[in-house]
Write a protein that holds these residues in place. Structure first.
Motif, short mmCIF file in Angstrom:
data_model
loop_
_atom_site.label_atom_id
_atom_site.label_comp_id
_atom_site.label_asym_id
_atom_site.label_seq_id
_atom_site.Cartn_x
_atom_site.Cartn_y
_atom_site.Cartn_z
N ASN A 318 -39.04 9.34 -8.48
CA ASN A 318 -38.10 10.13 -7.69
C ASN A 318 -38.29 11.60 -8.01
O ASN A 318 -38.53 11.97 -9.16
N SER A 331 -32.36 17.34 -1.52
CA SER A 331 -33.41 16.47 -1.00
C SER A 331 -34.07 15.70 -2.13
O SER A 331 -34.57 16.29 -3.09
N PRO A 333 -36.50 12.27 -2.48
CA PRO A 333 -37.23 11.07 -2.04
C PRO A 333 -37.52 10.11 -3.18
O PRO A 333 -37.69 10.51 -4.34
N ILE A 344 -42.99 5.69 0.54
CA ILE A 344 -41.61 6.15 0.55
C ILE A 344 -40.68 4.99 0.88
O ILE A 344 -40.84 4.32 1.92
N TRP A 347 -34.54 7.94 0.60
CA TRP A 347 -34.49 9.40 0.54
C TRP A 347 -33.04 9.83 0.71
O TRP A 347 -32.40 9.53 1.72
N HIS A 437 -34.06 7.92 9.12
CA HIS A 437 -33.88 9.23 8.51
C HIS A 437 -34.34 10.33 9.49
O HIS A 437 -35.30 11.06 9.21
N ALA A 458 -37.10 19.29 2.49
CA ALA A 458 -37.83 18.02 2.52
C ALA A 458 -39.29 18.21 2.09
O ALA A 458 -39.79 17.45 1.24
N LEU A 462 -40.88 16.52 -1.36
CA LEU A 462 -42.03 15.63 -1.18
C LEU A 462 -43.23 16.15 -1.96
O LEU A 462 -44.00 15.37 -2.53
#
Length: 480
Positions: A318, A331, A333, A344, A347, A437, A458, A462
């Motif tokens: 994570n 944010s 994920p 993934i 999230w 999402h 995001a 990521l």
């Protein structure tokens, strides 16, 4: 032995009657009969296009993704000057011939453009004979006429009907009766509008909020346009929940072998001239259906997977980017690692305050059995980490997890850009992620390499997750 004049006339009339009978039931034959100079048998793409429209009207175009139910929606996209709109004009006429009760709502980028289309439909129906051998619309459908005294080009009726046709520019007033056929023709005027996200959003809001409410029963819905961007009307509709309900008919000006779609409409020589002298992004949009934002996007595409696929994942990781400012998103994920790739699985993406976020984050970690979590320590990350660790120790004493914080000293934009290629090739998203999402998917798929982005939360989180795997900054067997 030559035929007499009477026999020639008889033969001509028999042939004419045969072609008229064919034109009543075949849209392609209808187009050939009225405009034989353009609708040639050698132009297969036009014949295919006409057949698509006819089968769409007759509910004979089956959708394999919907138990072979008939399509009622279609997206049309092929190069300029190849007959997209011209064919739709004739299609409106032919549909009135099929059923005088049909009603058309036609929409284009401006009132002037919409009125021109409307005038062409009216003129085709009411055209007068110029030569004895000329075949007209009324020769095929003799009972269809424009209502006398109905002078408005923007809204008019056929004889015996209260309403038959309404034309409007994008954003115009379209109150009144519903339509059995809705045509959205070139809603984006030019490349300036195509690059303008605000304008595209305005167009979509108007279509969704105003146009769709004018449907009469289950209408035919046709979007005919140059494909400009991922968030143009075709892009928005076909990427949404109802995307598979649209039949797609598109053609490029030139195929991979260098063959032109239609040499006598656009020659290879002229095509080459345009290619050398036009803006590449605009040229590719017009002639290759290549979106102008494909080259500008940070992530032009993502790999997909099904959560039902069985893999022995090595580790669950994570990464978290806490909100720096009030408008930012928290944010976070969750990805499972398999052979150096990231899949993934969850999230957390929220603008909620710190009262509720810690518990939701704990739930994210526990429910996904995360082994290692990394939190950016900037903007209170260390304090947040302590809150989370305390909640886990108090409520889940048997749950084993390593939670780390780290200071982010590298330039954010440079990090995101440097990791983009690796992410495109090594990060997999669930095949329904765009539905589960949508906010995250929108931010990722519309994030630009160059230019102003509204948010970067995001992509940043990521990127942190990808860095953990790419740099092997974890032991995949530790704690298993």
């Amino acid at each position: 032995m030559s035929l007499s004049r009477n026999l020639k006339e008889k033969k001509f009339n028999l042939l004419k009657e045969k072609r008229i009978r064919l034109a009543k039931n075949s849209f392609w034959e209808f187009c050939k009969l009225l405009h034989k100079d353009f609708y040639l048998e050698s132009r297969q793409y036009l014949k295919d296009y006409c057949n698509v429209l006819e089968n769409l009207y007759k509910r004979q175009l089956k959708n394999p993704d919907d138990n072979n139910e008939p399509y009622t929606r279609a997206c049309i996209s092929f190069p300029p000057r190849h007959g997209k709109s011209r064919t739709l004009i004739l299609f409106c006429c032919w549909c009135f011939g099929q059923n005088i009760a049909n009603s058309v709502l036609y929409l284009s980028y401006s009132d002037d453009s919409a009125v021109d289309f409307s005038r062409y439909v009216r003129d085709e129906i009411s055209r007068k004979r110029e030569t004895p051998e000329q075949i007209l619309f009324n020769d095929i459908f003799s009972n269809i006429n424009i209502k006398k005294g109905d002078a408005s080009v923007q809204k008019w009726s056929l004889e015996g009907r209260h309403f038959s046709y309404k034309a409007s520019g994008i954003g115009g007033g379209i109150t009144g009766k519903g339509a059995t056929i809705i045509i959205i023709d070139d809603p984006i005027k030019n490349s300036y509008e195509a690059f303008n996200k605000t304008r595209k959003a305005e167009i979509m809001n108007w279509i969704k909020g105003t146009v769709l409410s004018r449907a009469e029963g289950t209408p035919l819905e046709i979007i005919n346009m140059t494909r400009w961007a991922s968030d143009d009307p075709i892009g928005v509709f076909t990427s949404g929940l109802d995307g598979k309900s649209f039949y797609i008919y598109k053609r490029n000006a030139q195929d991979e072998a260098g063959n032109m779609l239609c040499e006598d409409v656009l020659s290879k020589k002229r095509f080459g001239f345009l290619q050398r002298n036009a803006d590449p992004s605009i040229f590719n949009a017009n002639y290759f259906n290549k979106l102008i934002d494909e080259n500008a996007l940070m992530y032009p595409q993502f790999k997909r997977f099904s959560k039902l696929e069985r893999r022995k994942y090595e580790k669950t990781l994570n990464a978290t980017d806490t909100a720096d400012k009030g408008t930012d998103y928290f944010s976070s994920p969750v990805g499972k690692v398999f052979e150096g790739d990231i899949y993934i699985f969850d999230w957390l993406f929220t603008q909620e305050d710190t009262n509720t976020t810690p518990q939701k984050y704990v739930d994210l970690l526990v429910n996904n059995k995360v082994n290692l979590a990394r939190i950016e320590s900037n903007a209170g990350g260390n304090i947040f980490k302590n809150w989370v660790s305390e909640k886990i120790n108090d409520n889940y004493p048997d749950f084993r997890i390593d939670i780390e914080t780290f200071p982010q000293t590298k330039n954010k934009e440079a990090r995101i850009r440097d990791m983009a290629y690796w992410i495109i090739n090594h990060v997999y998203f669930p095949d329904d992620f765009h539905e589960t999402h949508p906010l995250i998917w929108k931010e990722l798929t519309e994030f630009l390499r160059v230019g102003k982005n509204d948010h970067d939360d995001a992509p940043d989180s990521l990127t942190i997750l990808a860095e953990m795997v790419k740099e092997n900054d974890y032991n995949p067997f530790d704690g298993l």
